[in-house]
Design a protein around this motif. Structure first.
Motif, mmCIF file in Angstrom:
data_model
loop_
_atom_site.group_PDB
_atom_site.id
_atom_site.type_symbol
_atom_site.label_atom_id
_atom_site.label_comp_id
_atom_site.label_asym_id
_atom_site.label_seq_id
_atom_site.Cartn_x
_atom_site.Cartn_y
_atom_site.Cartn_z
ATOM 1 N N ILE A 11 0.871 -1.172 0.000
ATOM 2 C CA ILE A 11 0.000 0.000 0.000
ATOM 3 C C ILE A 11 0.912 1.227 0.000
ATOM 4 O O ILE A 11 2.102 1.138 0.315
ATOM 5 C CB ILE A 11 -0.970 0.049 1.199
ATOM 6 C CG1 ILE A 11 -0.217 0.214 2.519
ATOM 7 C CG2 ILE A 11 -1.875 -1.150 1.228
ATOM 8 C CD1 ILE A 11 -1.135 0.551 3.676
ATOM 9 N N TRP A 12 0.346 2.350 -0.351
ATOM 10 C CA TRP A 12 1.087 3.602 -0.359
ATOM 11 C C TRP A 12 0.517 4.541 0.690
ATOM 12 O O TRP A 12 -0.690 4.723 0.767
ATOM 13 C CB TRP A 12 0.995 4.270 -1.730
ATOM 14 C CG TRP A 12 1.774 3.551 -2.775
ATOM 15 C CD1 TRP A 12 1.328 2.525 -3.554
ATOM 16 C CD2 TRP A 12 3.123 3.782 -3.147
ATOM 17 N NE1 TRP A 12 2.331 2.109 -4.388
ATOM 18 C CE2 TRP A 12 3.447 2.869 -4.164
ATOM 19 C CE3 TRP A 12 4.100 4.681 -2.722
ATOM 20 C CZ2 TRP A 12 4.699 2.823 -4.756
ATOM 21 C CZ3 TRP A 12 5.345 4.643 -3.324
ATOM 22 C CH2 TRP A 12 5.636 3.724 -4.327
ATOM 23 N N LEU A 13 1.381 5.114 1.500
ATOM 24 C CA LEU A 13 1.031 6.208 2.409
ATOM 25 C C LEU A 13 1.825 7.405 1.944
ATOM 26 O O LEU A 13 3.040 7.465 2.135
ATOM 27 C CB LEU A 13 1.393 5.882 3.863
ATOM 28 C CG LEU A 13 0.554 4.839 4.574
ATOM 29 C CD1 LEU A 13 1.053 4.637 5.989
ATOM 30 C CD2 LEU A 13 -0.909 5.219 4.589
ATOM 31 N N GLY A 14 1.137 8.327 1.298
ATOM 32 C CA GLY A 14 1.863 9.443 0.697
ATOM 33 C C GLY A 14 2.794 8.903 -0.368
ATOM 34 O O GLY A 14 2.373 8.177 -1.263
ATOM 35 N N ASN A 15 4.068 9.201 -0.261
ATOM 36 C CA ASN A 15 5.039 8.711 -1.245
ATOM 37 C C ASN A 15 5.800 7.482 -0.749
ATOM 38 O O ASN A 15 6.775 7.079 -1.367
ATOM 39 C CB ASN A 15 6.021 9.823 -1.634
ATOM 40 C CG ASN A 15 6.851 10.311 -0.449
ATOM 41 O OD1 ASN A 15 6.653 9.882 0.678
ATOM 42 N ND2 ASN A 15 7.771 11.220 -0.717
ATOM 43 N N GLN A 16 5.371 6.899 0.353
ATOM 44 C CA GLN A 16 6.061 5.736 0.915
ATOM 45 C C GLN A 16 5.314 4.451 0.606
ATOM 46 O O GLN A 16 4.125 4.318 0.905
ATOM 47 C CB GLN A 16 6.221 5.883 2.423
ATOM 48 C CG GLN A 16 7.067 4.780 3.002
ATOM 49 C CD GLN A 16 7.461 5.047 4.434
ATOM 50 O OE1 GLN A 16 7.063 6.028 5.030
ATOM 51 N NE2 GLN A 16 8.248 4.164 4.985
ATOM 52 N N ARG A 17 6.027 3.507 0.024
ATOM 53 C CA ARG A 17 5.462 2.197 -0.303
ATOM 54 C C ARG A 17 5.723 1.252 0.864
ATOM 55 O O ARG A 17 6.855 1.114 1.326
ATOM 56 C CB ARG A 17 6.127 1.637 -1.558
ATOM 57 C CG ARG A 17 5.591 0.301 -1.991
ATOM 58 C CD ARG A 17 6.316 -0.154 -3.275
ATOM 59 N NE ARG A 17 5.730 -1.334 -3.826
ATOM 60 C CZ ARG A 17 6.075 -2.582 -3.497
ATOM 61 N NH1 ARG A 17 7.024 -2.797 -2.596
ATOM 62 N NH2 ARG A 17 5.480 -3.610 -4.055
ATOM 63 N N ILE A 18 4.667 0.590 1.330
ATOM 64 C CA ILE A 18 4.770 -0.369 2.432
ATOM 65 C C ILE A 18 4.423 -1.735 1.859
ATOM 66 O O ILE A 18 3.298 -1.969 1.422
ATOM 67 C CB ILE A 18 3.832 -0.006 3.583
ATOM 68 C CG1 ILE A 18 4.146 1.416 4.064
ATOM 69 C CG2 ILE A 18 3.941 -1.012 4.717
ATOM 70 C CD1 ILE A 18 3.099 2.006 4.952
ATOM 71 N N ALA A 19 5.392 -2.630 1.856
ATOM 72 C CA ALA A 19 5.232 -3.935 1.209
ATOM 73 C C ALA A 19 4.709 -4.991 2.173
ATOM 74 O O ALA A 19 4.916 -4.911 3.382
ATOM 75 C CB ALA A 19 6.563 -4.387 0.628
ATOM 76 N N GLY A 20 4.026 -6.002 1.600
ATOM 77 C CA GLY A 20 3.616 -7.189 2.343
ATOM 78 C C GLY A 20 2.686 -6.915 3.501
ATOM 79 O O GLY A 20 2.969 -7.297 4.626
ATOM 80 N N VAL A 21 1.573 -6.264 3.241
ATOM 81 C CA VAL A 21 0.659 -5.845 4.304
ATOM 82 C C VAL A 21 -0.459 -6.871 4.488
ATOM 83 O O VAL A 21 -1.136 -7.239 3.526
ATOM 84 C CB VAL A 21 0.055 -4.463 3.983
ATOM 85 C CG1 VAL A 21 -0.955 -4.048 5.028
ATOM 86 C CG2 VAL A 21 1.164 -3.424 3.869
#
Length: 93
Positions: A42-52
């Protein structure tokens, strides 16, 4: 614990229903049946968070909204400003 998304998003996200496990969960509004799985990111702003890890719950139980759970929030420090109605996420040390 989980990010919670409406069940109608399973198909939109390209997730095979067989890749999800069914589980009963306790919510603020009582017990619900959820389908649990992982999304690539998922994306929070410009940060990609993998494997959620995500719980998909019937849309009618969510009121059309999703929820950020500890599977994402636990990766950050959180500051809550009640006066400004703002949650700020920072990098964990």
């Amino acid at each position: 614990d989980f990010v919670v998304l409406p069940a109608t998003m399973v198909k939109d996200l390209g997730i095979a229903p067989n890749d999800l496990t069914q589980r009963e969960m306790q919510t603020a509004n009582g017990k619900v049946t959820a389908r649990i799985g992982k999304i690539p990111a998922i994306w929070l702003g410009n940060q990609r968070i993998a494997g959620v890890e995500v719980a998909f719950i019937e849309d009618s139980k969510l009121g059309g909204a999703g929820l950020l759970g500890m599977s994402v929030l636990g990766r950050y420090t959180m500051t809550i400003d009640d006066e400004e109605n703002r949650l700020t996420l920072g990098k964990k040390q």
